[in-house]
Design a protein around this motif. Structure first.
Motif, short mmCIF file in Angstrom:
data_model
loop_
_atom_site.label_atom_id
_atom_site.label_comp_id
_atom_site.label_asym_id
_atom_site.label_seq_id
_atom_site.Cartn_x
_atom_site.Cartn_y
_atom_site.Cartn_z
N GLU A 38 1.52 -6.32 9.94
CA GLU A 38 1.69 -6.42 8.49
C GLU A 38 0.53 -5.77 7.75
O GLU A 38 0.72 -5.09 6.74
CB GLU A 38 1.83 -7.88 8.06
CG GLU A 38 3.15 -8.50 8.42
CD GLU A 38 3.20 -9.98 8.08
OE1 GLU A 38 2.21 -10.51 7.53
OE2 GLU A 38 4.23 -10.61 8.38
N ARG A 41 0.93 -2.02 8.01
CA ARG A 41 1.98 -1.58 7.09
C ARG A 41 1.48 -1.54 5.65
O ARG A 41 1.76 -0.61 4.90
CB ARG A 41 3.17 -2.52 7.23
CG ARG A 41 4.47 -1.98 6.74
CD ARG A 41 5.60 -2.92 7.03
NE ARG A 41 5.07 -4.21 7.50
CZ ARG A 41 5.70 -5.01 8.34
NH1 ARG A 41 6.86 -4.72 8.78
NH2 ARG A 41 5.17 -6.13 8.73
N HIS A 42 0.68 -2.54 5.27
CA HIS A 42 0.11 -2.57 3.92
C HIS A 42 -0.86 -1.40 3.73
O HIS A 42 -0.84 -0.75 2.68
CB HIS A 42 -0.63 -3.89 3.67
CG HIS A 42 -1.40 -3.91 2.40
ND1 HIS A 42 -0.79 -4.02 1.17
CD2 HIS A 42 -2.73 -3.81 2.15
CE1 HIS A 42 -1.70 -4.00 0.22
NE2 HIS A 42 -2.88 -3.87 0.79
N CYS A 43 -1.68 -1.12 4.73
CA CYS A 43 -2.62 0.00 4.62
C CYS A 43 -1.88 1.32 4.50
O CYS A 43 -2.27 2.18 3.69
CB CYS A 43 -3.55 0.03 5.83
SG CYS A 43 -4.75 -1.30 5.85
N ASP A 44 -0.83 1.50 5.28
CA ASP A 44 -0.03 2.72 5.18
C ASP A 44 0.57 2.87 3.79
O ASP A 44 0.53 3.95 3.19
CB ASP A 44 1.08 2.73 6.23
CG ASP A 44 0.54 2.81 7.65
OD1 ASP A 44 -0.62 3.21 7.81
OD2 ASP A 44 1.30 2.48 8.58
N TRP A 45 1.13 1.78 3.26
CA TRP A 45 1.71 1.81 1.91
C TRP A 45 0.63 2.15 0.88
O TRP A 45 0.86 2.95 -0.02
CB TRP A 45 2.33 0.45 1.57
CG TRP A 45 2.69 0.33 0.12
CD1 TRP A 45 3.82 0.78 -0.49
CD2 TRP A 45 1.89 -0.25 -0.91
NE1 TRP A 45 3.78 0.51 -1.83
CE2 TRP A 45 2.60 -0.13 -2.12
CE3 TRP A 45 0.65 -0.86 -0.92
CZ2 TRP A 45 2.09 -0.60 -3.31
CZ3 TRP A 45 0.15 -1.33 -2.12
CH2 TRP A 45 0.88 -1.19 -3.30
N TYR A 46 -0.54 1.58 1.03
CA TYR A 46 -1.63 1.81 0.08
C TYR A 46 -2.05 3.27 0.09
O TYR A 46 -2.23 3.89 -0.96
CB TYR A 46 -2.82 0.91 0.42
CG TYR A 46 -3.94 1.02 -0.57
CD1 TYR A 46 -3.93 0.27 -1.74
CD2 TYR A 46 -5.02 1.88 -0.35
CE1 TYR A 46 -4.95 0.37 -2.65
CE2 TYR A 46 -6.03 1.98 -1.26
CZ TYR A 46 -6.02 1.22 -2.41
OH TYR A 46 -7.02 1.33 -3.32
N ILE A 48 -0.31 5.92 1.04
CA ILE A 48 0.77 6.74 0.49
C ILE A 48 0.79 6.64 -1.04
O ILE A 48 0.91 7.64 -1.75
CB ILE A 48 2.13 6.32 1.09
CG1 ILE A 48 2.19 6.72 2.56
CG2 ILE A 48 3.29 6.92 0.32
CD1 ILE A 48 3.37 6.14 3.30
N THR A 49 0.64 5.42 -1.57
CA THR A 49 0.63 5.22 -3.02
C THR A 49 -0.58 5.89 -3.65
O THR A 49 -0.47 6.52 -4.70
CB THR A 49 0.63 3.72 -3.35
OG1 THR A 49 1.76 3.11 -2.72
CG2 THR A 49 0.70 3.47 -4.83
N SER A 52 -0.02 9.59 -3.80
CA SER A 52 0.94 9.88 -4.86
C SER A 52 0.26 9.86 -6.22
O SER A 52 0.50 10.72 -7.07
CB SER A 52 2.07 8.86 -4.80
OG SER A 52 2.87 8.94 -5.94
#
Length: 73
Positions: A38, A41-46, A48-49, A52
């Protein structure tokens, strides 16, 4: 009454304790794996965001700023 208490509650058997220990260790392992996945996954989302937002900021800096014309003195 407290004299009879050890006779009412049976002591746990060693083989049962071993199986519970194995279960507890397995449960802790899977909890750790889930927590780490988890977090990853949060680090990957961060990341990517954040990338962006960097791209968006770069585009915004390149655009024509209309409000600058109104603020000229």
């Amino acid at each position: 009454m407290s004299k009879n208490l050890p006779y009412i509650i049976p002591s746990p058997q060693p083989q049962v304790e071993e199986s519970f220990a194995a279960y507890q260790t397995t449960h802790q392992f899977y909890q750790e794996v889930q927590t780490r996945s988890e977090f990853q996954r949060h680090c990957d989302w961060y990341y990517i965001t954040a990338e962006s937002h960097r791209q968006e900021l770069k585009r915004m800096r390149g655009e024509l700023n209309i409000f600058r014309w109104f603020r000229r003195r």
